[in-house]
Design a protein around this motif. Structure first.
Motif, PDB file in Angstrom:
ATOM      1  N   LEU A  89      51.122  -3.904 154.775  1.00  0.00           N
ATOM      2  CA  LEU A  89      50.074  -4.751 154.981  1.00  0.00           C
ATOM      3  C   LEU A  89      49.218  -4.289 156.021  1.00  0.00           C
ATOM      4  N   GLN A  90      49.809  -3.789 157.212  1.00  0.00           N
ATOM      5  CA  GLN A  90      48.733  -3.115 158.350  1.00  0.00           C
ATOM      6  C   GLN A  90      48.515  -1.808 157.821  1.00  0.00           C
ATOM      7  N   GLU A  91      49.180  -1.031 157.033  1.00  0.00           N
ATOM      8  CA  GLU A  91      48.362  -0.025 156.347  1.00  0.00           C
ATOM      9  C   GLU A  91      47.226  -0.114 155.343  1.00  0.00           C
ATOM     10  N   LEU A  92      47.493  -1.137 154.577  1.00  0.00           N
ATOM     11  CA  LEU A  92      46.166  -1.644 153.666  1.00  0.00           C
ATOM     12  C   LEU A  92      45.154  -2.164 154.455  1.00  0.00           C
ATOM     13  N   PHE A  93      45.335  -3.084 155.379  1.00  0.00           N
ATOM     14  CA  PHE A  93      44.107  -3.943 155.999  1.00  0.00           C
ATOM     15  C   PHE A  93      43.920  -3.707 157.547  1.00  0.00           C
ATOM     16  N   GLY A  94      44.467  -2.420 158.211  1.00  0.00           N
ATOM     17  CA  GLY A  94      44.154  -2.152 159.529  1.00  0.00           C
ATOM     18  C   GLY A  94      44.205  -3.469 160.406  1.00  0.00           C
ATOM     19  N   ASP A  95      43.325  -3.542 161.312  1.00  0.00           N
ATOM     20  CA  ASP A  95      43.299  -4.667 162.469  1.00  0.00           C
ATOM     21  C   ASP A  95      42.841  -5.904 161.719  1.00  0.00           C
ATOM     22  N   LYS A  96      42.440  -5.909 160.562  1.00  0.00           N
ATOM     23  CA  LYS A  96      42.372  -7.420 159.876  1.00  0.00           C
ATOM     24  C   LYS A  96      43.495  -8.274 159.895  1.00  0.00           C
ATOM     25  N   VAL A  97      44.617  -7.650 159.682  1.00  0.00           N
ATOM     26  CA  VAL A  97      45.693  -8.385 159.815  1.00  0.00           C
ATOM     27  C   VAL A  97      46.513  -8.309 161.178  1.00  0.00           C
ATOM     28  N   ILE A  98      46.972  -9.495 161.601  1.00  0.00           N
ATOM     29  CA  ILE A  98      47.618  -9.663 163.075  1.00  0.00           C
ATOM     30  C   ILE A  98      49.151  -9.746 162.703  1.00  0.00           C
ATOM     31  N   VAL A  99      50.206  -8.832 163.253  1.00  0.00           N
ATOM     32  CA  VAL A  99      51.436  -8.798 162.994  1.00  0.00           C
ATOM     33  C   VAL A  99      52.166  -9.306 164.265  1.00  0.00           C
ATOM     34  N   GLU A 100      53.066 -10.360 164.534  1.00  0.00           N
ATOM     35  CA  GLU A 100      53.659 -10.845 165.475  1.00  0.00           C
ATOM     36  C   GLU A 100      54.947 -10.950 165.320  1.00  0.00           C
ATOM     37  N   LYS A 101      55.832 -11.096 166.193  1.00  0.00           N
ATOM     38  CA  LYS A 101      57.358 -11.239 166.377  1.00  0.00           C
ATOM     39  C   LYS A 101      57.414 -12.692 166.032  1.00  0.00           C
ATOM     40  N   LEU A 102      58.729 -12.938 165.124  1.00  0.00           N
ATOM     41  CA  LEU A 102      59.151 -14.429 164.900  1.00  0.00           C
ATOM     42  C   LEU A 102      60.438 -14.775 165.715  1.00  0.00           C
ATOM     43  N   SER A 103      60.290 -16.070 166.047  1.00  0.00           N
ATOM     44  CA  SER A 103      61.464 -16.821 166.428  1.00  0.00           C
ATOM     45  C   SER A 103      62.282 -17.127 165.376  1.00  0.00           C
ATOM     46  N   VAL A 104      63.519 -17.382 165.755  1.00  0.00           N
ATOM     47  CA  VAL A 104      64.527 -17.832 164.541  1.00  0.00           C
ATOM     48  C   VAL A 104      64.119 -19.262 163.809  1.00  0.00           C
ATOM     49  N   ASP A 105      63.485 -20.022 164.538  1.00  0.00           N
ATOM     50  CA  ASP A 105      62.837 -21.237 164.084  1.00  0.00           C
ATOM     51  C   ASP A 105      61.865 -20.837 163.095  1.00  0.00           C
ATOM     52  N   GLU A 106      60.891 -19.834 163.411  1.00  0.00           N
ATOM     53  CA  GLU A 106      59.777 -19.751 162.470  1.00  0.00           C
ATOM     54  C   GLU A 106      60.474 -18.893 161.256  1.00  0.00           C
ATOM     55  N   VAL A 107      61.497 -18.015 161.459  1.00  0.00           N
ATOM     56  CA  VAL A 107      62.206 -17.742 160.032  1.00  0.00           C
ATOM     57  C   VAL A 107      62.643 -18.306 159.240  1.00  0.00           C
ATOM     58  N   MET A 108      63.344 -19.488 160.001  1.00  0.00           N
ATOM     59  CA  MET A 108      63.842 -20.602 158.885  1.00  0.00           C
ATOM     60  C   MET A 108      62.532 -21.579 158.417  1.00  0.00           C
ATOM     61  N   TYR A 109      61.719 -21.541 159.134  1.00  0.00           N
ATOM     62  CA  TYR A 109      60.408 -22.707 158.599  1.00  0.00           C
ATOM     63  C   TYR A 109      59.809 -21.733 157.428  1.00  0.00           C
ATOM     64  N   PHE A 110      59.573 -20.356 157.660  1.00  0.00           N
ATOM     65  CA  PHE A 110      58.820 -19.885 156.452  1.00  0.00           C
ATOM     66  C   PHE A 110      59.804 -19.578 155.235  1.00  0.00           C
ATOM     67  N   ILE A 111      61.089 -19.438 155.367  1.00  0.00           N
ATOM     68  CA  ILE A 111      61.901 -19.550 154.216  1.00  0.00           C
ATOM     69  C   ILE A 111      61.921 -20.756 153.526  1.00  0.00           C
ATOM     70  N   LYS A 112      62.085 -21.870 154.260  1.00  0.00           N
ATOM     71  CA  LYS A 112      62.217 -23.333 153.825  1.00  0.00           C
ATOM     72  C   LYS A 112      60.628 -23.455 153.003  1.00  0.00           C
ATOM     73  N   ASN A 113      59.512 -23.157 153.457  1.00  0.00           N
ATOM     74  CA  ASN A 113      58.517 -23.229 152.813  1.00  0.00           C
ATOM     75  C   ASN A 113      58.355 -22.431 151.683  1.00  0.00           C
ATOM     76  N   ASN A 114      58.739 -21.277 151.623  1.00  0.00           N
ATOM     77  CA  ASN A 114      58.846 -20.471 150.392  1.00  0.00           C
ATOM     78  C   ASN A 114      59.712 -21.233 149.294  1.00  0.00           C
ATOM     79  N   ARG A 115      60.746 -21.844 149.818  1.00  0.00           N
ATOM     80  CA  ARG A 115      61.456 -22.569 148.595  1.00  0.00           C
ATOM     81  C   ARG A 115      60.736 -23.742 148.180  1.00  0.00           C
ATOM     82  N   ARG A 116      60.257 -24.280 148.918  1.00  0.00           N
ATOM     83  CA  ARG A 116      59.432 -25.385 148.468  1.00  0.00           C
ATOM     84  C   ARG A 116      58.392 -25.387 147.379  1.00  0.00           C
ATOM     85  N   ASP A 117      57.675 -23.905 147.610  1.00  0.00           N
ATOM     86  CA  ASP A 117      56.618 -23.465 146.881  1.00  0.00           C
ATOM     87  C   ASP A 117      57.203 -22.827 145.468  1.00  0.00           C
ATOM     88  N   VAL A 118      58.580 -22.548 145.498  1.00  0.00           N
ATOM     89  CA  VAL A 118      58.993 -21.783 144.160  1.00  0.00           C
ATOM     90  C   VAL A 118      59.309 -23.064 143.138  1.00  0.00           C
TER      91      VAL A 118
END
Length: 288
Positions: free
Chosen positions: A259-288
């Protein structure tokens, strides 16, 4: 070598199901187990300690593939701390030791009294009169006093003051100098795991969603943020657990470099906490 090996573990308890799990807990490391209440953490621990028997599948603990047959030997080699203790409440910690010396072959009285002193647990007060935190500390003192090869900690820090939580984490790290010890640490306080865990395993609704080395997990997945309208259907597939807000979107991705290669500085990339990893995985499972 693994301290715990699980192959095809399946267990049905009412409407809850552990679903044909394969798990490896490597020897000589701290593995943190995370998941919401009811996800299956305690059910797994009860299988590891022989309190539950699988409907099918194999569970090997410290090389033993028959927990029921080897229960006495294994319980001498495993130190356990649960959210609720099961000690006789009419006894004091000092009198409790008389039972423990009979139960544990490798009981170390000097270590036990050192931990009681360090943890400020009154030795001559009946257990029923100890505070919740003091009972947890007593359980820890017992678990650490019989030369256990495997420590299983189920929410040990949830009722402890922040200062003692930090002291406990230091103690666990010191124990890991001896690489013969393995720790399985189940907790909802993920900041504790970010500090001391070598591996992190997430369970949700009876399924293992990941079991990875902590540094590899946090290096592989990053938080990605960008403006509205930037993504098409193809690039949207590179995101996990995407959520939209008034400014744009944020999600987790293991293709953040693409995504960084495709969009350059339009996309912001940040480190995740373990809490955030859990949140996004759960969010993804709800959307499936």
């Amino acid at each position: 070598m693994n301290a715990i090996d699980v192959k095809g573990l399946h267990k049905q308890i009412g409407n809850f199901e552990i679903k044909d799990l394969d798990i490896e807990i490597p020897k000589g490391y701290i593995t943190g187990m995370v998941g919401d209440n009811g996800a299956g953490k305690s059910t797994l621990i009860n299988h590891f300690t022989g309190l539950l028997k699988a409907d099918r599948g194999d569970v090997k603990i410290l090389g033993s593939d028959d927990i029921e047959r080897d229960r006495e030997n294994l319980l001498n080699r495993i130190g356990m701390v649960f959210a609720e203790d099961n000690f006789p409440e009419h006894l004091s910690p000092a009198k409790l030791e008389k039972l423990l010396t009979v139960y544990f072959e490798a009981w170390d009285s000097a270590v036990y009294h050192k931990y009681l002193d360090d943890f400020k647990v009154p030795e001559n007060t009946r257990i029923k009169k100890l505070s919740t935190g003091e009972k947890v500390k007593l359980s820890l003192a017992v678990a650490l006093s019989h030369n256990a090869e495997l420590l299983i900690l189920d929410e040990p820090t949830s009722n402890l003051a922040p200062t003692f939580r930090m002291e406990l984490l230091d103690i666990l790290q010191e124990l890991m100098i001896n690489e013969e010890i393995t720790i399985l640490f189940s907790t909802h306080i993920t900041s504790d795991l970010e500090r001391i865990a070598d591996y992190i395993m997430m369970i949700d609704d009876g399924e293992i969603l990941f079991n990875m080395e902590k540094e590899a997990l946090l290096d592989t997945y990053k938080k990605v943020k960008g403006p509205k309208g930037m993504l098409d259907d193809e690039t949207n597939e590179l995101l996990i657990g995407k959520r939209d807000n008034s400014l744009g979107f944020e999600a987790m991705s293991n293709s953040w470099d693409t995504l960084q290669e495709l969009f350059g500085d339009k996309v912001i990339v940040e480190k995740l906490s373990v809490d955030e990893v859990m949140y996004f995985i759960k969010n993804n499972r709800r959307d499936v």
